[in-house]
Design an enzyme around this catalytic site. Structure first.
Site, PDB file in Angstrom:
ATOM      1  N   HIS A 134     -14.981 -54.305 -16.829  1.00 40.67           N
ATOM      2  CA  HIS A 134     -14.507 -55.599 -16.908  1.00 40.67           C
ATOM      3  C   HIS A 134     -13.813 -55.685 -15.609  1.00 40.67           C
ATOM      4  O   HIS A 134     -12.915 -56.360 -15.246  1.00 40.67           O
ATOM      5  CB  HIS A 134     -13.441 -55.801 -18.253  1.00 40.67           C
ATOM      6  CG  HIS A 134     -14.127 -55.344 -19.382  1.00 40.67           C
ATOM      7  ND1 HIS A 134     -14.316 -56.759 -19.967  1.00 40.67           N
ATOM      8  CD2 HIS A 134     -14.962 -54.117 -20.468  1.00 40.67           C
ATOM      9  CE1 HIS A 134     -14.886 -56.150 -21.156  1.00 40.67           C
ATOM     10  NE2 HIS A 134     -14.960 -55.232 -21.292  1.00 40.67           N
ATOM     11  N   SER A 180     -11.368 -52.649 -22.245  1.00 43.35           N
ATOM     12  CA  SER A 180     -12.011 -54.059 -22.948  1.00 43.35           C
ATOM     13  C   SER A 180     -10.886 -54.751 -23.978  1.00 43.35           C
ATOM     14  O   SER A 180     -11.756 -56.369 -24.046  1.00 43.35           O
ATOM     15  CB  SER A 180     -13.154 -53.775 -23.195  1.00 43.35           C
ATOM     16  OG  SER A 180     -13.350 -52.775 -23.922  1.00 43.35           O
ATOM     17  N   LYS A 231     -21.549 -57.996 -16.965  1.00 42.86           N
ATOM     18  CA  LYS A 231     -19.826 -58.944 -17.163  1.00 42.86           C
ATOM     19  C   LYS A 231     -19.215 -60.156 -16.399  1.00 42.86           C
ATOM     20  O   LYS A 231     -20.296 -61.222 -16.165  1.00 42.86           O
ATOM     21  CB  LYS A 231     -18.324 -57.978 -17.733  1.00 42.86           C
ATOM     22  CG  LYS A 231     -19.360 -57.921 -19.160  1.00 42.86           C
ATOM     23  CD  LYS A 231     -18.411 -56.283 -19.377  1.00 42.86           C
ATOM     24  CE  LYS A 231     -19.026 -55.606 -20.331  1.00 42.86           C
ATOM     25  NZ  LYS A 231     -18.401 -54.402 -20.724  1.00 42.86           N
TER      26      LYS A 231
HETATM   27  C1  LIG Z   1     -19.172 -53.585 -21.952  1.00 45.77           C
HETATM   28  C2  LIG Z   1     -18.878 -52.391 -20.989  1.00 45.77           C
HETATM   29  C3  LIG Z   1     -20.565 -51.282 -21.359  1.00 45.77           C
HETATM   30  C4  LIG Z   1     -21.539 -51.506 -20.722  1.00 45.77           C
HETATM   31  O1  LIG Z   1     -22.231 -52.204 -20.632  1.00 45.77           O
HETATM   32  P1  LIG Z   1     -23.220 -53.019 -20.781  1.00 45.77           P
HETATM   33  O2  LIG Z   1     -24.228 -54.084 -19.412  1.00 45.77           O
HETATM   34  O3  LIG Z   1     -22.733 -53.877 -21.695  1.00 45.77           O
HETATM   35  O4  LIG Z   1     -24.190 -51.980 -22.032  1.00 45.77           O
HETATM   36  C5  LIG Z   1     -19.538 -49.911 -20.932  1.00 45.77           C
HETATM   37  N1  LIG Z   1     -18.386 -49.632 -20.234  1.00 45.77           N
HETATM   38  C6  LIG Z   1     -17.039 -50.686 -20.681  1.00 45.77           C
HETATM   39  C7  LIG Z   1     -15.943 -50.372 -20.690  1.00 45.77           C
HETATM   40  C8  LIG Z   1     -18.062 -52.055 -21.261  1.00 45.77           C
HETATM   41  O5  LIG Z   1     -16.727 -52.976 -21.876  1.00 45.77           O
END
Ligand SMILES: *Cc1c(COP(=O)(O)O)cnc(C)c1O
Length: 392
Positions: free
Chosen positions: A209, A181, A240
């Site tokens: 992502h 990320s 996302k």
């Molecule tokens: C954003 C993210 C999460 C968490 O997801 P949410 O739905 O925002 O709680 C988990 N793993 C990775 C790699 C992320 O980028």
């Protein structure tokens, strides 16, 4: 709160400020999009994970409005009690189809999915091998599992193999982000799968992502590498690129059934509201029917990345729409981010503990909906502020 406790937390806050690690919230006053209203002004957004612009897509809005009329607002209970709407079944079927797996299970968020799955899989006596740059939710989930956690160097499969060889005879899990990320690079999934096969370990990938971004159909890192059926557990988020909220685990039927019965972050929490499920259903339809969104996202990457490098900025070894500019010092990173914001360009500063000490950066996340003009505005602002601060 007691006076002395308040004083001690104030000291902790002051220390964060001194180190350049203090964080404050910015307030949005309208929808999340490639242009956003923030604190009374309009800026171009480069700091969301809304890669396809779906948070404000008309199809999602329309669907949500219809669903709220029919289903109301809250869900009223956990799924195992009385909050399991038929929309859950519809979404999970669509997700399994999208991911090309036997089944899928929705969780309330990515954080909660990791926190539920990893401790359900791995217990005391087992061993987890985790990439050093994995997301905080994986780190926390590993800790909660009580398994032994062994960190391997970022994307270094030789290092992983040396470590895993020493841990024969125990249940083992290799866990990695699909797309990192804060780095923008992609996990070496084919090699991880090969190592897992050789040492009969399980493989789990967190495609937060990668979902909607990688692979021909946009289904993520497994599709990107042509590894269907080779990765045991795929986690991904609906928050996302899918523009909504929630997360999923895609894998075998038996595993889904096991999670429903053991994952504490699944059992002990209220179900997602029906509108939230509906928005993800609509998002999957849009991803299928409008592949040009993903194409535009990658066109923007091809336009933007060489130009930001040509300005003299150092970027990470990214392979995705995440384009982090290395700055290093957290104070300087925040200053640059604030000055860019004054120019109408929102690029958030990312500092420890989100990234390792000394590697603060400006994380640019491109969107399908950014216009070339907007990308040019950002490049101009980066050039101007970069020069002014001596970064380039
Ligand atoms: C954003 C993210 C999460 C968490 O997801 P949410 O739905 O925002 O709680 C988990 N793993 C990775 C790699 C992320 O980028």
């Amino acid at each position: 709160m007691k006076e002395d406790y308040l004083r001690s937390i104030q000291r902790a806050i002051d220390e964060l400020k001194q180190k350049g690690l203090y964080r404050k919230l910015r307030v949005l006053e309208g929808e999340q999009s490639h242009r956003v209203r923030v604190e009374g002004r309009e800026v171009i957004q480069f700091s969301s994970n809304n890669y396809l612009g779906l948070t404000s897509h008309p199809r999602l809005k329309e669907k949500v409005l219809k669903i709220v009329e029919h289903y109301g607002c809250g869900s009223g209970a956990s799924r195992l009690v009385s909050g399991n709407f038929n929309l859950y079944e519809e979404l999970e079927e669509k997700l399994a189809c999208f991911k090309n797996t036997p089944s899928a299970l929705v969780f309330n968020s990515g954080y909660m999915a990791n926190l539920g799955v990893i401790p359900s899989l791995m217990q005391e006596g087992d061993v987890i091998f985790s990439d050093e740059l994995n997301h905080a939710s994986i780190i926390d989930a590993c800790r909660m599992s009580r398994a032994e956690v062994i960190i391997f160097r970022h994307r270094d499969t030789d290092n992983l193999e040396r470590l895993i060889r020493k841990k024969k005879g125990r249940e083992r899990l290799i866990v990695t982000d699909g797309v990192f990320s804060m780095e923008g690079d992609i996990a070496p999934l084919p090699d991880l799968v090969r190592i897992a096969e050789r040492y009969s370990a399980l493989v789990m990938v967190d495609d937060a992502h990668a979902t909607g971004v990688l692979g021909k159909r946009g289904s993520g890192s497994v599709e990107h590498f042509g590894l269907d059926g080779k990765v045991d557990i795929q986690m991904g988020t609906l928050s996302k690129a899918l523009g909504g909220f929630g997360a999923y685990i895609a894998g075998d039927h038996e595993f889904k059934d096991y999670l429903i019965n053991t994952a504490r972050s699944f059992i002990f929490t209220t179900a997602l509201p029906p509108v939230v499920l509906a928005s993800s259903i609509a998002a999957l339809e849009v991803i299928e029917e409008e592949p040009e969104l993903k194409e535009r996202l990658w066109e923007n990457v091809r336009f933007f990345k060489p130009r930001v490098q040509a300005l003299g900025f150092q970027i990470t070894k990214t392979e995705t729409p995440i384009i982090p500019i290395r700055i290093g010092d957290p104070h300087l990173t925040v200053k640059m981010s604030d000055m860019l914001f004054d120019e109408g360009v929102w690029i958030q500063a990312i500092r420890p503990p989100a990234v390792p000490e000394g590697t603060s950066r400006l994380r640019i996340a491109l969107m399908a909906t950014h216009t070339v003009e907007e990308l040019e505005v950002a490049l101009c602002a980066l050039e101007k502020i970069g020069h002014r601060l001596g970064v380039i």
